[in-house]
Design an enzyme around this catalytic site. Structure first.
Site, PDB file in Angstrom:
ATOM      1  N   ASP A  23     -17.683 -21.250 -20.257  1.00 19.56           N
ATOM      2  CA  ASP A  23     -17.767 -21.650 -18.852  1.00 19.56           C
ATOM      3  C   ASP A  23     -18.734 -22.818 -18.787  1.00 19.56           C
ATOM      4  OD1 ASP A  23     -18.130 -21.982 -16.154  1.00 19.56           O
ATOM      5  OD2 ASP A  23     -19.010 -20.008 -15.781  1.00 19.56           O
ATOM      6  N   LYS A  86     -21.365 -32.075 -14.383  1.00 24.87           N
ATOM      7  CA  LYS A  86     -19.968 -31.680 -14.150  1.00 24.87           C
ATOM      8  C   LYS A  86     -19.390 -32.387 -12.926  1.00 24.87           C
ATOM      9  CE  LYS A  86     -17.196 -27.464 -13.504  1.00 24.87           C
ATOM     10  NZ  LYS A  86     -17.272 -25.990 -13.499  1.00 24.87           N
ATOM     11  N   GLU A 186     -10.765 -21.833 -13.654  1.00 27.34           N
ATOM     12  CA  GLU A 186     -11.824 -20.832 -13.472  1.00 27.34           C
ATOM     13  C   GLU A 186     -11.355 -19.599 -12.687  1.00 27.34           C
ATOM     14  OE1 GLU A 186     -14.931 -23.189 -11.795  1.00 27.34           O
ATOM     15  OE2 GLU A 186     -15.335 -24.220 -13.686  1.00 27.34           O
ATOM     16  N   ASP A 210     -15.500 -18.788  -5.096  1.00 27.96           N
ATOM     17  CA  ASP A 210     -16.422 -19.232  -6.142  1.00 27.96           C
ATOM     18  C   ASP A 210     -17.500 -20.129  -5.548  1.00 27.96           C
ATOM     19  OD1 ASP A 210     -17.734 -20.254  -8.340  1.00 27.96           O
ATOM     20  OD2 ASP A 210     -15.925 -20.744  -9.466  1.00 27.96           O
TER      21      ASP A 210
END
Length: 619
Positions: A23, A86, A186, A210
């Site tokens: 992850d 990211k 994800e 999320d």
């Protein structure tokens, strides 16, 4: 060199070694594997905990430190400490310009659509390189804990990541010495961690909420026959637990009657306050009052006030959930399961709000920080063939793409993509008045097309003559179940179209595929270095061309001294281009951009003024 074989049916390396699930997160990253008891387990190595902060610090010598050690430099050396990388993957400066203020490091503004670069010290880094440093740390931790080499991985990305962002993630993995078997969404990984979708007879519609440190997204998935289909996604790539922290910081600044501008300009103090706010947020998940002191600043907060501070942000996430349901053409009643992901979902207020919205108790039994990595490990186990009850779809064994400027390979369909599949990307011209575009199709894993296998080439003719960058050419790849690749190019403004059919796997033996794959991993470092030099050179040459045209066309708005100085900066960039040093080229390009920016702003102001002349507003 170790012998590695490859299975063309799955596109994966065949060797008795562990495949890990990773992850790669905005705030924290972690790695997981399937333990001997056949259960997914996160790796907690060297007593530092399973979470690796997604932070990279560069010291005075340009050496990188990653994770816990790097995090300490957020306050002491913020300019050379990179976090939230990211958010920058696969993005141009224009994509992130409005959010520059949240970064304490310098993102290069070259006023183009090229991918961002980050300056640390005297060097320039891409988000791919920085992500690779985080992945190397995860790889090292896994190898240390498992006492075995780790060369293969499944890496997760948000469901909304586009092709460019997914390819950037793959490239980062390769640069870290990993064979990335699959890029997995994800929300899919989180669902697998809860066992949802492992039963091929199961049919469900689920929502995955999320809320991480820097990003929020909600995905509506439909699972049928073990296949996860994303019905809709929504979210905000600049909304997350960091916003909770900032709300607390501004509250403390106001309560302590501090000068907001002075505090904002003091990067070290802002980072210290942010870290204190993060501690307060975590504490208030289990207690009702937080009361600490930072120097002379009182950092006091109760849970009720905290919930008031974040109420608007949580409401924004629920609005995204509402929109995702509308986009999926579903009602709340159609959702069978709700899965919670991300450390920020630990906040009781968030849990209750999500529960109330979906009218059901969400899955939150697993650690929300770990659930995506655990699911990635399960996906890795599936790819390794250890789960015979789950069907593996055919995949393409090697990447397919086209040649771009400087002889670079731009991947359209990545290796290990399920087939049939379709993918595309938009391109434009590099020269004024360009009416033809040559499209060369390649197969392989190297960054330079010269190292890959050429499949075909054709020319798109009849593009309307326009300035460079204005034509929009869509190039689409369609790979069918029989392995036939159809490549289509269409210029959107004129409708000019051309297509060709190719059989990409013709004449390739298992040994050839194996060699191409091994070569790509062994040469990843040099390939990326070459790619970045070529890209820097292309950008530098384009900037020289643009700057010289600007001087020629706008001599009247520049003073003789400004013209002379601009030409001096152009000559410095030309000199750097002749030397072929990537960092020097980028440095001189940045200096030219910084010097000429006021001229562009002046020209814009004059254009607006001219447009307003002679116009009046009727009363």
């Amino acid at each position: 060199m170790a012998k590695i074989s490859i299975n063309l049916a799955t596109g994966s390396l065949q060797q008795e070694e562990i495949i890990v699930g990773i992850d790669l997160g905005t705030t924290n990253s972690l790695v997981a594997f399937i333990n001997p008891e056949k259960n997914p387990q996160v790796i907690n190595d060297t007593g530092k905990g399973p979470l690796v902060p997604s932070v990279v610090h560069f010291n005075a010598h340009g050496d990188a430190e990653v994770g816990n050690e790097a995090k300490a430099f957020l306050t002491t050396d913020p300019a050379n400490t990179i976090f939230s990388v990211k958010r920058l993957l696969g993005r141009s400066y224009k994509d992130v310009a409005d959010h520059q203020s949240i970064f304490s490091y310098k993102i290069i503004d070259d006023d183009t659509d090229t991918l961002v670069k980050i300056k640390a010290g005297e060097k320039f880094y891409t988000p791919i390189e920085l992500s690779a440093e985080i992945l190397k740390e995860l790889k090292n931790r896994a190898e240390h804990a498992l006492k075995t080499p780790v060369n293969r991985a499944v890496i997760t990305v948000p469901a909304y990541f586009n092709d460019s962002q997914r390819q950037a993630t793959r490239d980062a993995g390769k640069l870290a010495g990993l064979d990335v078997l699959r890029i997995v969404n994800e929300p899919t990984a989180a669902s697998l961690a809860y066992g949802i979708g492992l039963d091929p007879t199961q049919q469900k519609t689920i929502a995955v909420y999320d809320l991480g440190g820097g990003t929020f997204d909600v995905s509506i998935l439909q699972i049928q026959n073990g296949i996860f289909e994303v019905l809709a996604t929504n979210g905000n790539t600049f909304l997350g637990g960091d916003d909770f922290d900032r709300a607390i910081v501004w509250y403390w600044i106001e309560k302590n009657k501090l000068d907001m501008t002075a505090v904002a300009d003091d990067h070290a103090l802002m980072q210290a306050l942010r870290l204190q706010a993060e501690a307060a947020k975590k504490a208030l998940s289990t207690q009702n009052l937080y009361n600490e002191k930072l120097g002379e600043i009182w950092c006091s907060l109760d849970r009720n006030t905290f919930e008031q501070l974040i109420a608007n942000k949580v409401a924004e996430t629920l609005q995204c959930c509402k929109q995702a349901l509308i986009d999926a053409n579903l009602t709340v009643e159609a959702i069978d399961e709700v899965v919670m992901v991300g450390g920020s979902t630990r906040t009781p207020y968030v849990k209750q709000a999500v529960s109330d919205f979906f009218c059901s108790k969400p899955h939150d039994d697993l650690n929300p920080d770990e659930v995506v990595a655990l699911g990635a490990a399960i996906q890795a186990d599936i790819l390794s063939g250890n789960r015979s009850d789950i069907l593996l779809l055919d995949v393409t064994p090697l990447s397919l793409g086209i040649e771009t400027m400087g002889g670079l390979m731009d991947v359209i369909i990545a290796r290990n993509s399920k087939i049939p599949t379709k993918a595309g990307r938009q391109y434009t011209t590099s020269m004024d008045g360009q009416v033809n575009m040559k499209i060369a199709v390649y197969q392989g894993e190297r960054d330079l097309v010269s190292e890959n296998r050429k499949l075909a080439a054709f020319e798109l003719k009849g593009i309307p003559a326009m300035p460079a960058g204005l034509p929009k050419v869509d190039i689409n790849f369609l790979l069918n179940a029989d392995g036939i690749l159809t490549v289509q190019a269409i210029e959107l403004r004129s409708g000019v179209k051309q297509e060709i059919d190719i059989v990409p796997s013709y004449g390739l033996s298992d040994e050839t595929v194996e060699k191409m794959l091994i070569d790509s991993i062994e040469n990843a470092q040099s390939d990326v270095a070459q790619r970045m030099l070529i890209e820097a050179r292309s950008e530098g040459e384009q900037l020289v061309y643009t700057a010289e045209r600007f001087i020629a066309k706008n001599a009247t708005i520049l003073t003789p001294e400004e013209t002379k100085d601009t030409q001096s900066y152009i000559d410095s960039l030309k000199d750097a281009l002749s030397k072929g040093e990537k960092d020097l080229i980028l440095k001189k390009a940045d200096e030219l951009n910084e010097f000429t920016r006021p001229f562009a702003e002046r020209l814009m102001d004059m254009a607006v003024g001219q447009a307003m002349k002679g116009k009046r507003i009727d009363e």
